[in-house]
Motif scaffolding. Structure first.
Motif, PDB file in Angstrom:
ATOM      1  N   HIS A 510       0.855  -1.180   0.000  1.00 38.35           N
ATOM      2  CA  HIS A 510       0.000   0.000   0.000  1.00 38.35           C
ATOM      3  C   HIS A 510       0.890   1.229   0.000  1.00 38.35           C
ATOM      4  O   HIS A 510       1.975   1.225   0.592  1.00 38.35           O
ATOM      5  N   GLU A 513       2.579   2.451   3.200  1.00 38.22           N
ATOM      6  CA  GLU A 513       3.495   1.611   3.955  1.00 38.22           C
ATOM      7  C   GLU A 513       4.948   2.029   3.781  1.00 38.22           C
ATOM      8  O   GLU A 513       5.838   1.507   4.471  1.00 38.22           O
ATOM      9  N   ARG A 598      -7.813   3.065   3.644  1.00 44.43           N
ATOM     10  CA  ARG A 598      -7.671   2.650   5.044  1.00 44.43           C
ATOM     11  C   ARG A 598      -8.432   3.570   5.995  1.00 44.43           C
ATOM     12  O   ARG A 598      -8.614   3.243   7.158  1.00 44.43           O
ATOM     13  N   GLU A 632     -13.551   9.242   1.027  1.00 42.40           N
ATOM     14  CA  GLU A 632     -12.866   8.414   2.030  1.00 42.40           C
ATOM     15  C   GLU A 632     -13.208   8.885   3.440  1.00 42.40           C
ATOM     16  O   GLU A 632     -13.488   8.079   4.336  1.00 42.40           O
ATOM     17  N   SER A 694       1.409  -2.094   9.858  1.00 37.85           N
ATOM     18  CA  SER A 694       1.015  -2.820  11.064  1.00 37.85           C
ATOM     19  C   SER A 694       2.170  -3.094  12.011  1.00 37.85           C
ATOM     20  O   SER A 694       1.970  -3.203  13.229  1.00 37.85           O
ATOM     21  N   HIS A 703      -1.177   7.116  13.641  1.00 35.14           N
ATOM     22  CA  HIS A 703      -0.386   6.857  12.439  1.00 35.14           C
ATOM     23  C   HIS A 703       0.973   7.563  12.583  1.00 35.14           C
ATOM     24  O   HIS A 703       1.142   8.452  13.431  1.00 35.14           O
TER      25      HIS A 703
END
Length: 847
Positions: A510, A513, A598, A632, A694, A703
């Motif tokens: 993604h 990431e 996400r 989103e 993760s 985040h």
């Protein structure tokens, strides 16, 4: 005042005749109340409510209806504004369900009830004593420590208001901790003596607060001298089994007050003659082989409190309402088809959940449904129509109570002729000792059903950290913005652009990431940025002022600005500066992460909800492209409301420029160069894009992002802000005019940008709208961070595209002029990119 309730006999006549106890007051009192004798050294008599759902089986609609109607009266008394600020507090154990129903009637108030069940790790917010009770100590254990800290009205709910001692003890304790101007006391019956009635007014004057009283009926209890001793003697005699039931007297039954549910419906008439009613064990069922217990899985919603022990919010109420029909249907499926009289039996303080299940079952089942609960309260049972407690089941406590083992009771169940009894307990009470209750029930009904509701224990995740601030994190001044992020500066996250693009498009990674390698602008490009900033500063200042004025006029007079990191952050800082310059407001400003696919950082939303009113939060971004982030955010807020039950966040984004026509709060809908889009971290406080991976971001973490301290020499973040803010005085009048025009205009989003992107995606054979980036800002991002395929430029576009042309030239990307283009430019990411890829036109791409 003897009124008929059972077979023409008032269920208080037995006690009245033997002890000389009399009720005086409203004519409906004896519809609502019967009398029994306590096994309690502090008070002889017990007022037994016919509509509380504790000792007397009753229609759940009547029980719930009385509480909701009282709630409506409280709402009318307080008015809409004070109702929204109110908190409802119910008393354990008898009024936990009633208080909850009152809160439902108010509709907008959170609910908490006292408890006798301490929970390790949950702090006590208060406590008080109930002097006449068999179990005196009450605890207040709200999950949210701020629940009782507001200054809105506190609504205290009990089943009866007798001396007023319990209420006064509660108010005195809480008023010292959380003083407020208004209290409302709610009860089914107000039975104070004239002397006690005067105490409430004196107490209100003493603490300097208003105290109102709302009750379904009122009256007094007349107690002759020596009543306590006489009552204790009677209890001792009947517990020993040495006396008969005695006689009774009767009179006509008058109906309850018209504003409350009618008619009262009791089910004691079904008691067969000779049913056991003394303290001795009730007789066993003549057909024990038919008795069995069936467990039913209600599928209680996850993380939904089972009641108000730790607080129950209006959002929780919405979730419960949605789940009730399916849970009641599962309960109905577990009942035998020939069950025509079904009783729902709750468990001590667990009154509300069984009540709501019973009421829902009552609506769908072809059966007569009644409701009551077990209790700690020891009451003498006498099998006489003139006595309120006809039978008693005794069984051991089964929830490992803090005060040790002891007996518990269920009244008026034995001999009532129920075809099925549904015992509803919480999981704390689902122990081996529960067999004692189930066995007692199985002796008196052919079918026993057990439904277990998960005991809600507040989870206290690690406290979310305070926002990161400059200069420790970012080059912005600490008051300009708080970053709801975690610092990942020491983690290597950068990857070459081509590698990232291949991984992203192949589905192997993604985009959030990893991070692109920070673009280092050439001297020529930096000159373009400064030129663009000088030329666009007035235009930017005008848009900043206009969008801020819209926010102040339409969203909140004291908004909490929440920028979508990182492109929204400079805009949020500028809006904050405008509010300070023009209105003298010092607005809170945060930056949070949102990731396409996400959603928004849920922990950041939790932090915001804990520190601010969600209704004041205004999300801020720089510009819209096709509106992907707009959608989103709306989806993410909806999911957050469902998962956390926290409502009030408005997903409408405020932006400087809305060329995609995706929002209604904007400074302009023109697609022009916002110079902060020309650079990456060096115009955004030296902060990277946000990261969500993760192995780096746990369930209780914000985040992540990096602070590029090493790029301080090239940082122009503050220079950009200062250049735009310096133009505020020059555009003040123009902002006033523009804001007035925008406020009067139809700003309904048309989503023209999304339609244009879909058209371009198909026309150029890309077939993926995520690879089409419309607008100057998004095109710049494509050239700085992705693998561009080509740039579409509107024919005749001028200096706004100088930096785009320079970047395209440096990366060897063709710029194609298009006559009819709704944006100034559109960046096309290389479709289906691999490092050996060809474009949609079949040509190799130089990278």
């Amino acid at each position: 005042m003897n009124k008929a309730v059972n077979n023409g006999v008032w269920s208080g006549s037995w006690v009245a005749e033997r002890l000389g106890v009399e009720l005086h007051g409203d004519p409906e009192l004896t519809d609502l109340l019967g009398l029994a004798l306590r096994r309690n050294p502090k008070r002889a008599h017990l007022l037994v409510s016919n509509v509380l759902g504790k000792h007397v089986p009753q229609s759940p609609s009547i029980v719930y209806g009385y509480g909701v109607t009282l709630g409506h009266r409280v709402r009318d008394l307080l008015g809409p504004d004070e109702s929204r600020r109110a908190v409802v507090l119910g008393y354990a154990e008898t009024a936990t369900g009633l208080g909850h129903a009152v809160a439902d009637g108010i509709a907008v108030a959170p609910y908490l009830h006292s408890t006798r069940r301490p929970i390790p790790g949950v702090a006590t917010a208060g406590g008080f004593e109930e002097s006449h009770s068999h179990a005196t100590s009450h605890l207040l254990l709200p999950e949210d420590p701020e629940l009782l800290a507001g200054d809105g009205p506190l609504v205290l709910v009990d089943d009866e208001f007798s001396t007023g001692n319990t209420v006064l003890n509660t108010i005195r304790d809480l008023h010292e901790r959380y003083p407020r101007d208004r209290y409302v006391v709610v009860a089914l019956v107000d039975m104070r003596s004239p002397a006690d009635a005067g105490r409430l007014g004196d107490f209100a004057a003493e603490i300097g607060a208003r105290v109102d009283l709302v009750a379904a009926a009122s009256g007094t209890v007349s107690l002759p001298d020596g009543v306590l001793e006489k009552g204790q003697e009677l209890v001792a005699r009947y517990e020993a089994g040495g006396a008969g039931t005695g006689g009774s007297s009767s009179a006509a039954l008058s109906g309850p007050a018209a504003q409350f549910p009618a008619p009262l419906k009791t089910h004691l008439d079904a008691n067969p003659p000779g049913a056991r009613g003394t303290a001795r064990p009730a007789p066993t069922d003549p057909h024990p082989t038919h008795n069995r217990t069936t467990r039913v899985d209600l599928r209680w919603p996850g993380n939904l409190p089972d009641g108000g022990r730790h607080g129950f919010t209006p959002q929780h109420r919405i979730r419960l309402e949605r789940a009730l029909p399916a849970m009641a249907a599962r309960l109905a499926d577990a009942l035998p088809s020939n069950a025509h009289r079904v009783h729902i039996l709750g468990f001590e303080e667990l009154m509300y959940a069984p009540l709501r299940l019973a009421r829902e079952l009552e609506q769908i089942a072809d059966a007569d449904v009644t409701y009551s609960t077990t209790t700690r309260s020891p009451v003498l049972a006498v099998d006489d129509p003139g006595y309120a407690i006809r039978t008693r089941l005794t069984f051991p406590a089964h929830d490992t109570p803090a005060d040790g083992p002891g007996d518990r009771y269920a009244y008026n169940i034995a001999g009532a002729g129920f075809d099925a009894v549904v015992a509803v307990v919480d999981s704390r009470g689902d122990t081996p000792e529960l067999h004692g209750l189930l066995a007692e029930l199985a002796a008196h009904t052919p079918h026993v059903v057990l439904a277990v509701v998960p005991s809600y224990v507040p989870e206290r995740p690690p406290m979310l950290p305070e926002p990161l601030r400059g200069p420790a994190f970012s080059s912005y001044a600490p008051e300009e913005v708080g970053w709801l992020l975690q610092d990942l500066s020491d983690v290597t996250l950068e990857a070459p652009t081509e590698e990232r693009e291949e991984a992203i498009q192949s589905g192997g990674a993604h985009y959030a990431e990893s991070l692109p390698v920070e673009y280092q602008p050439s001297e020529q490009y930096q000159e373009l940025f400064h030129t663009a900033l000088d030329e666009a500063a007035d235009r930017l200042a005008l848009a900043v002022g206009a969008v801020t004025e819209l926010v102040l006029a339409e969203r909140s007079p004291h908004p909490v600005l929440v920028s979508l990191a990182r492109a929204g952050t400079p805009v949020g800082v500028l809006m904050r500066r405008w509010a300070q310059y023009r209105h003298g407001l010092d607005l809170p400003h945060y930056a949070v992460s949102i990731v396409r696919g996400r959603g928004i950082d849920a922990n950041a939303l939790r932090y915001l909800a804990a520190h601010h009113d969600p209704a004041d939060v205004v999300f801020v971004d720089g510009w819209t492209g096709k509106g992907a982030i707009t959608r989103e955010l709306a989806d993410a807020i909806r999911e957050f409301e469902e998962s956390d039950g926290i409502t009030g966040f408005d997903p409408e984004i405020a932006v400087l420029a809305d060329p995609g026509s995706c929002v209604k709060t904007y400074g302009t809908r023109e697609d022009f160069l916002i110079p902060s889009a020309c650079l990456n971290s060096t115009v955004s406080g030296l902060i990277s894009r946000t990261v969500l991976r993760s192995d780096l971001v746990g369930p209780h973490d914000f985040h992540g992002a990096k602070f590029y301290r090493e790029l301080a020499g090239a940082d122009v973040s503050v220079e950009f802000l200062d250049a735009v803010a310096a133009r505020f005085p020059d555009v003040t009048d123009a902002v006033a005019t523009l804001a007035k025009e925008l406020l009067a205009a139809d700003r309904t989003p048309t989503w023209e940008g999304w339609a244009a992107v879909e058209r371009i995606s198909e026309e150029y054979g890309i077939h993926d709208v995520n690879l089409v980036k419309p607008g100057v800002g998004e095109t710049t991002r494509v050239l700085l961070r992705r693998v561009p395929w080509k740039i579409l430029a509107r024919a005749g576009a001028g200096a706004d595209l100088d930096h785009v042309r320079l970047l395209a030239e440096q990366r060897g990307v063709p710029v194609e002029e298009v006559a009819e283009l709704p944006y100034t430019c559109v960046g096309l990411i290389h479709p289906k990119y691999t490092r050996g890829a060809t474009g949609a036109d079949g040509k190799a791409v130089a990278v």
